[in-house]
Write an enzyme that holds these catalytic residues in place. Structure first.
Site, PDB file in Angstrom:
ATOM      1  N   ASN A   1       0.761  -1.156   0.031  1.00  0.00           N
ATOM      2  CA  ASN A   1      -0.152  -0.023  -0.038  1.00  0.00           C
ATOM      3  C   ASN A   1       1.061   1.330  -0.075  1.00  0.00           C
ATOM      4  OD1 ASN A   1      -1.291   2.233   1.179  1.00  0.00           O
ATOM      5  ND2 ASN A   1      -2.855   0.898   1.570  1.00  0.00           N
TER       6      ASN A   1
ATOM      7  N   HIS B   1       1.141   6.350   1.777  1.00  0.00           N
ATOM      8  CA  HIS B   1       1.879   7.186   2.530  1.00  0.00           C
ATOM      9  C   HIS B   1       3.026   7.903   1.772  1.00  0.00           C
ATOM     10  CE1 HIS B   1      -0.612   6.749   5.446  1.00  0.00           C
ATOM     11  NE2 HIS B   1      -0.593   5.683   5.750  1.00  0.00           N
TER      12      HIS B   1
ATOM     13  N   ARG C   1       3.542  18.702   1.058  1.00  0.00           N
ATOM     14  CA  ARG C   1       4.216  20.124   0.748  1.00  0.00           C
ATOM     15  C   ARG C   1       3.467  20.621  -0.488  1.00  0.00           C
ATOM     16  NH1 ARG C   1       9.658  21.468   1.181  1.00  0.00           N
ATOM     17  NH2 ARG C   1      10.057  21.699   3.716  1.00  0.00           N
TER      18      ARG C   1
ATOM     19  N   HIS D   1      -5.643   3.610  -1.561  1.00  0.00           N
ATOM     20  CA  HIS D   1      -6.866   3.951  -0.899  1.00  0.00           C
ATOM     21  C   HIS D   1      -7.299   5.477  -1.332  1.00  0.00           C
ATOM     22  CE1 HIS D   1      -9.394   4.292   2.861  1.00  0.00           C
ATOM     23  NE2 HIS D   1      -9.928   4.725   1.847  1.00  0.00           N
TER      24      HIS D   1
ATOM     25  N   ARG E   1      -9.501   8.139  -1.075  1.00  0.00           N
ATOM     26  CA  ARG E   1     -10.363   8.405   0.205  1.00  0.00           C
ATOM     27  C   ARG E   1     -11.386   9.638  -0.504  1.00  0.00           C
ATOM     28  NH1 ARG E   1      -9.024   7.433   5.559  1.00  0.00           N
ATOM     29  NH2 ARG E   1     -10.499   9.216   5.988  1.00  0.00           N
TER      30      ARG E   1
ATOM     31  N   ARG F   1      -7.094  12.580   0.992  1.00  0.00           N
ATOM     32  CA  ARG F   1      -5.893  13.274   1.803  1.00  0.00           C
ATOM     33  C   ARG F   1      -4.470  12.636   1.336  1.00  0.00           C
ATOM     34  NH1 ARG F   1      -6.822  10.176   7.462  1.00  0.00           N
ATOM     35  NH2 ARG F   1      -8.683  11.517   7.436  1.00  0.00           N
TER      36      ARG F   1
ATOM     37  N   GLU G   1      -8.620   0.353  -2.681  1.00  0.00           N
ATOM     38  CA  GLU G   1      -9.527   0.415  -1.331  1.00  0.00           C
ATOM     39  C   GLU G   1     -10.248   1.751  -1.450  1.00  0.00           C
ATOM     40  OE1 GLU G   1      -6.856   1.258   2.025  1.00  0.00           O
ATOM     41  OE2 GLU G   1      -5.900  -0.824   1.576  1.00  0.00           O
TER      42      GLU G   1
ATOM     43  N   THR H   1      -6.548   6.737  10.217  1.00  0.00           N
ATOM     44  CA  THR H   1      -6.402   5.622   9.255  1.00  0.00           C
ATOM     45  C   THR H   1      -7.703   4.831   9.371  1.00  0.00           C
ATOM     46  OG1 THR H   1      -4.905   3.720   8.306  1.00  0.00           O
ATOM     47  CG2 THR H   1      -5.008   4.234  10.844  1.00  0.00           C
ATOM     48  N   THR H   2      -7.811   3.808   8.712  1.00  0.00           N
ATOM     49  CA  THR H   2      -9.339   2.861   8.535  1.00  0.00           C
ATOM     50  C   THR H   2      -9.321   2.389   9.849  1.00  0.00           C
ATOM     51  OG1 THR H   2      -8.584   2.362   6.450  1.00  0.00           O
ATOM     52  CG2 THR H   2     -10.579   1.282   7.238  1.00  0.00           C
TER      53      THR H   2
ATOM     54  N   GLU I   1     -10.886  -9.315   3.400  1.00  0.00           N
ATOM     55  CA  GLU I   1      -9.442  -8.755   4.029  1.00  0.00           C
ATOM     56  C   GLU I   1      -9.597  -8.765   5.269  1.00  0.00           C
ATOM     57  OE1 GLU I   1      -6.857  -5.707   2.132  1.00  0.00           O
ATOM     58  OE2 GLU I   1      -6.482  -5.425   4.097  1.00  0.00           O
TER      59      GLU I   1
ATOM     60  N   GLY J   1      -1.528  -2.420   9.965  1.00  0.00           N
ATOM     61  CA  GLY J   1      -0.674  -2.557  11.091  1.00  0.00           C
ATOM     62  C   GLY J   1       0.202  -3.532  11.046  1.00  0.00           C
TER      63      GLY J   1
ATOM     64  N   HIS K   1       2.054   1.278   5.827  1.00  0.00           N
ATOM     65  CA  HIS K   1       2.937   2.289   6.717  1.00  0.00           C
ATOM     66  C   HIS K   1       4.070   1.804   6.989  1.00  0.00           C
ATOM     67  CE1 HIS K   1       3.599   4.840  10.164  1.00  0.00           C
ATOM     68  NE2 HIS K   1       2.905   5.958   9.360  1.00  0.00           N
TER      69      HIS K   1
HETATM   70  N1  PXP Z   1      -5.839  -3.069   4.163  1.00  0.00           N
HETATM   71  C1  PXP Z   1      -6.629  -1.993   4.261  1.00  0.00           C
HETATM   72  C2  PXP Z   1      -8.136  -2.261   3.925  1.00  0.00           C
HETATM   73  C3  PXP Z   1      -6.552  -0.704   4.881  1.00  0.00           C
HETATM   74  O1  PXP Z   1      -7.449   0.482   4.769  1.00  0.00           O
HETATM   75  C4  PXP Z   1      -5.164  -0.414   4.977  1.00  0.00           C
HETATM   76  C5  PXP Z   1      -4.575   1.020   5.347  1.00  0.00           C
HETATM   77  O2  PXP Z   1      -4.894   1.878   4.135  1.00  0.00           O
HETATM   78  C6  PXP Z   1      -3.863  -1.312   5.002  1.00  0.00           C
HETATM   79  C7  PXP Z   1      -4.506  -2.575   4.485  1.00  0.00           C
HETATM   80  C8  PXP Z   1      -2.624  -0.992   5.038  1.00  0.00           C
HETATM   81  O3  PXP Z   1      -2.536  -0.698   6.591  1.00  0.00           O
HETATM   82  P1  PXP Z   1      -0.974  -0.180   6.834  1.00  0.00           P
HETATM   83  O4  PXP Z   1      -0.891   0.783   6.552  1.00  0.00           O
HETATM   84  O5  PXP Z   1      -1.133  -0.242   8.651  1.00  0.00           O
HETATM   85  O6  PXP Z   1      -0.043  -1.489   6.541  1.00  0.00           O
END
Ligand code: PXP
Length: 249
Positions: A11, A14, A22, A47, A49, A53, A74, A104-105, A155, A195, A217
């Site tokens: 993912n 970030h 910036r 994702h 959103r 963001r 997502e 976050t979600t 998931e 996480g 992340h």
């Molecule tokens: N899966 C889903 C459905 C999520 O919403 C997220 C966060 O956007 C992740 C996985 C990835 O989570 P993390 O950034 O904590 O690894």
């Protein structure tokens, strides 16, 4: 790839967070995604959103055009984003809950409580050839509801397990294990995410029947540290061209 091998979906939200902080055009999520591909990621997740963001609509379309590996989008089950998804045609859509002020979600999607709406969207996405996944807590009601609305993939939300300490941790792991067993029994593909990092991966890997882990992340955070020396050296090297007369060669 052996059939049992756990796939990694990266993912890259970030990377876009850093760019949006910036309001510039770097770092590019597309460039980051290509590095993930080179390093062996089996899919890329973003994702989009409602509050935009991090990932922007243009990122989605650029990734759709340029990626070799499957793209997993997502998104919340809201009209505007569903229309964009139908236009962009990612390989997979994972429906997630979204609150404007969350960091976050938070928590899984309440599929059981919104079955008709989720079924309608899942049906539209599936009819457009998009594989539908539902991000849910490891809860029997939610897993059965996911199957009932016709989603082929869930998931499992691993965030509660990843944040839990002490005895709650093994209880949360057990929920993931039991949830994965049930989902597999009723024919769902089981992914997991949220996480996950190098410290809690061993626990996650005790969950059976997993196909893909979506991790964001911790990988982006680690990349900042692993890449720091190279980035500083690159800048130092460029500064060596300095001449006190103010003329560089
Ligand atoms: N899966 C889903 C459905 C999520 O919403 C997220 C966060 O956007 C992740 C996985 C990835 O989570 P993390 O950034 O904590 O690894």
């Amino acid at each position: 790839m052996p059939k049992h091998m756990l796939r990694l979906g990266v993912n890259i939200d970030h990377v876009a967070t850093l760019r949006q902080a910036r309001g510039v055009d770097y770092p590019s999520p597309m460039a980051a995604a290509q590095l993930c591909e080179k390093a062996g990621a089996q899919s890329i997740t973003i994702h989009l959103r409602e509050d935009r963001r991090h990932i922007q609509d243009g990122d989605l379309f650029e990734l759709r055009r340029g990626l070799k590996v499957p793209l997993n989008l997502e998104m919340a089950n809201c009209h505007e984003i569903v229309e964009i998804a139908l236009k962009a045609q990612p390989d997979e859509v994972c429906l997630v809950p979204e609150k404007r002020r969350e960091l976050t979600t938070e928590g899984g999607l309440d599929v059981a409580g919104h079955q008709p709406a989720i079924k309608a969207t899942a049906g539209r996405l599936a009819a457009a050839g998009i594989r539908v996944s539902l991000f849910i807590d490891p809860d029997v009601r939610q897993i059965r509801a996911a199957a009932a609305v016709g989603a082929p993939v869930i998931e499992l939300h691993t965030g509660t397990y990843c944040n839990a300490r002490g005895q709650r941790r093994s209880a949360e792991l057990n929920k993931l294990i039991q949830g994965a067993i049930l989902a597999n029994q009723i024919g769902l593909q089981v992914n997991a995410g949220h996480g996950i990092n190098l410290d809690n991966l061993d626990g996650i890997m005790r969950v059976p029947h997993l196909d893909t882990l979506n991790i964001g992340h911790s990988i982006v955070a680690r990349a900042v540290l692993i890449g720091m020396q190279a980035a500083v050296r690159e800048m130092s090297r460029a500064m060596r061209r300095y001449h006190p007369d103010g003329v560089s060669d």
